[in-house]
Design a protein around this motif. Sequence first.
Motif, mmCIF file in Angstrom:
data_model
loop_
_atom_site.group_PDB
_atom_site.id
_atom_site.type_symbol
_atom_site.label_atom_id
_atom_site.label_comp_id
_atom_site.label_asym_id
_atom_site.label_seq_id
_atom_site.Cartn_x
_atom_site.Cartn_y
_atom_site.Cartn_z
ATOM 1 N N LEU A 87 0.853 -1.190 0.000
ATOM 2 C CA LEU A 87 0.000 0.000 0.000
ATOM 3 C C LEU A 87 0.891 1.243 0.000
ATOM 4 O O LEU A 87 1.929 1.286 0.671
ATOM 5 N N GLU A 88 0.469 2.247 -0.730
ATOM 6 C CA GLU A 88 1.311 3.442 -0.880
ATOM 7 C C GLU A 88 1.643 4.085 0.458
ATOM 8 O O GLU A 88 2.790 4.476 0.712
ATOM 9 N N GLU A 89 0.626 4.174 1.363
ATOM 10 C CA GLU A 89 0.889 4.820 2.651
ATOM 11 C C GLU A 89 1.886 4.017 3.493
ATOM 12 O O GLU A 89 2.715 4.591 4.221
ATOM 13 N N ASN A 90 1.827 2.682 3.373
ATOM 14 C CA ASN A 90 2.765 1.863 4.141
ATOM 15 C C ASN A 90 4.175 1.953 3.566
ATOM 16 O O ASN A 90 5.162 2.021 4.311
ATOM 17 N N LEU A 91 4.277 1.933 2.234
ATOM 18 C CA LEU A 91 5.589 2.074 1.604
ATOM 19 C C LEU A 91 6.196 3.442 1.918
ATOM 20 O O LEU A 91 7.413 3.564 2.145
ATOM 21 N N THR A 92 5.331 4.459 1.936
ATOM 22 C CA THR A 92 5.806 5.810 2.268
ATOM 23 C C THR A 92 6.332 5.856 3.698
ATOM 24 O O THR A 92 7.408 6.415 3.977
ATOM 25 N N GLU A 93 5.580 5.254 4.613
ATOM 26 C CA GLU A 93 5.988 5.241 6.025
ATOM 27 C C GLU A 93 7.315 4.520 6.210
ATOM 28 O O GLU A 93 8.217 5.002 6.913
ATOM 29 N N VAL A 94 7.451 3.351 5.556
ATOM 30 C CA VAL A 94 8.697 2.586 5.684
ATOM 31 C C VAL A 94 9.860 3.368 5.087
ATOM 32 O O VAL A 94 10.956 3.435 5.672
ATOM 33 N N SER A 95 9.633 3.979 3.925
ATOM 34 C CA SER A 95 10.699 4.734 3.263
ATOM 35 C C SER A 95 11.172 5.896 4.127
ATOM 36 O O SER A 95 12.387 6.158 4.248
ATOM 37 N N ASN A 101 14.649 4.418 -0.476
ATOM 38 C CA ASN A 101 13.812 4.715 -1.650
ATOM 39 C C ASN A 101 12.889 3.540 -1.996
ATOM 40 O O ASN A 101 12.652 3.248 -3.162
ATOM 41 N N LEU A 102 12.368 2.850 -0.970
ATOM 42 C CA LEU A 102 11.524 1.680 -1.204
ATOM 43 C C LEU A 102 10.298 2.029 -2.039
ATOM 44 O O LEU A 102 9.956 1.318 -2.990
ATOM 45 N N LEU A 103 9.622 3.135 -1.705
ATOM 46 C CA LEU A 103 8.423 3.538 -2.443
ATOM 47 C C LEU A 103 8.756 3.795 -3.908
ATOM 48 O O LEU A 103 8.061 3.317 -4.810
ATOM 49 N N GLU A 104 9.818 4.523 -4.153
ATOM 50 C CA GLU A 104 10.209 4.848 -5.526
ATOM 51 C C GLU A 104 10.556 3.581 -6.316
ATOM 52 O O GLU A 104 10.150 3.420 -7.473
ATOM 53 N N LEU A 141 16.264 -4.257 -2.687
ATOM 54 C CA LEU A 141 16.751 -3.018 -3.304
ATOM 55 C C LEU A 141 18.202 -3.208 -3.742
ATOM 56 O O LEU A 141 18.869 -4.166 -3.330
ATOM 57 N N GLU A 142 18.691 -2.291 -4.549
ATOM 58 C CA GLU A 142 20.071 -2.401 -5.015
ATOM 59 C C GLU A 142 21.066 -2.104 -3.893
ATOM 60 O O GLU A 142 22.181 -2.627 -3.893
ATOM 61 N N ASN A 143 20.646 -1.279 -2.953
ATOM 62 C CA ASN A 143 21.522 -0.901 -1.839
ATOM 63 C C ASN A 143 21.384 -1.915 -0.705
ATOM 64 O O ASN A 143 20.310 -2.077 -0.124
ATOM 65 N N ILE A 144 22.479 -2.606 -0.381
ATOM 66 C CA ILE A 144 22.433 -3.665 0.629
ATOM 67 C C ILE A 144 22.092 -3.101 2.008
ATOM 68 O O ILE A 144 21.301 -3.688 2.756
ATOM 69 N N LYS A 145 22.659 -1.937 2.339
ATOM 70 C CA LYS A 145 22.384 -1.346 3.653
ATOM 71 C C LYS A 145 20.909 -0.982 3.792
ATOM 72 O O LYS A 145 20.308 -1.156 4.856
#
Length: 356
Positions: A87-95, A101-104, A141-145
């Motif tokens: 969900l967009e709001e959850n991805l936004t919150e996590v990001s 940049n999880l949402l993006e 994601l591409e970034n391991i950290k």
Amino acid sequence: MDQFFEEIKRFFKKYIKQILIASVLLTTVFSTLYLFKSEATPEDDEYSGALTDPDLYDGNAYFKFYVEDENQEAFTNTVLLNQYLRLEENLTEVSENTNTNLLEAYEEQKINLELNPTDTIPVIEVRRDNKSQLMTLYVRLENIKDNKKIANYLFDELLNNKISVLENKDVYLFLEPNVFEKTIEKATTKDLFSSLNIRKTIMIVSILLVLSIVLMISIFLGKEFFSKKLNFSFSYFTDESTEFNLYSDRIENNYEISKFLSAPGFTEKLLVTQNILPKLEEISKNTTINKSKNKLVIDTTKFYIYKELENTEELSQVSEIIIVVEAGKTDRNWFNTQKRVASLYNKPIKVLQINR
């Protein structure tokens, strides 16, 4: 019964090599397919809710957990969990909370994920092992950290019961967030064989061999039922009103066959044979053959020999019609034709098969 076993022995003597070779080849093919299929447990579609671990790549973060519902049964709805996480709001919150940049990243692959869900590896997803019911959350994601940050954040959310779709459910965390440091290679053939259950493999190969043998026997039996030549007594049909007998040196039934042909004595009969009669002079010591006049005498019974049934004077006075089948030489069409024609004369019909 002796006749039946004689025919079965002849059948296997003729086809045993072909049956075994074909069965071994089939077993080898199916066993190889089984072994390579065992290399990895097949994955079901995400929307079935029963998924196993996908290929894991360097830098993926993951952790494992188990969920029980109100009835203390395994919660298996991974579809609901994935919809919630994406969900967009959850991805936004996590990001925002992880400064990633999880949402993006998800927005970039969203269209592909909707159109080709089986060919697209999501940046975040939950999968369930269909045997243990353990769930695994993956971050890619591409970034391991960033992967580790997101995995740790969601791990804490589960630990503190902050995932709303899992309210009133018990969550058990089995494995803390980890990051794959190298690609997990697929098992080699050597590794595959070393990890197999030998007893189970032997059992499966044995079953495949038996099934292959049964299949090949069925195929060769079918071949005989449709062959142009009559090779075995079980490959052609006689009705209940037709008497049948089989002559073979191996059975040593000369006396029975001589009586089958001649009884009752002091009569005249018609012998119909497509080929020159073989071995008939060996059936009984009291057999005489007049080849020039196509006549045969066994004991006190006289036989007229024809290659095909014809309207002749002899046909009106004979007591029986005997059709002779020479295994491997008599045509199926010829036999069926003579049998149908013989039934028109309202006389008893016998069939004698002669095996060389």
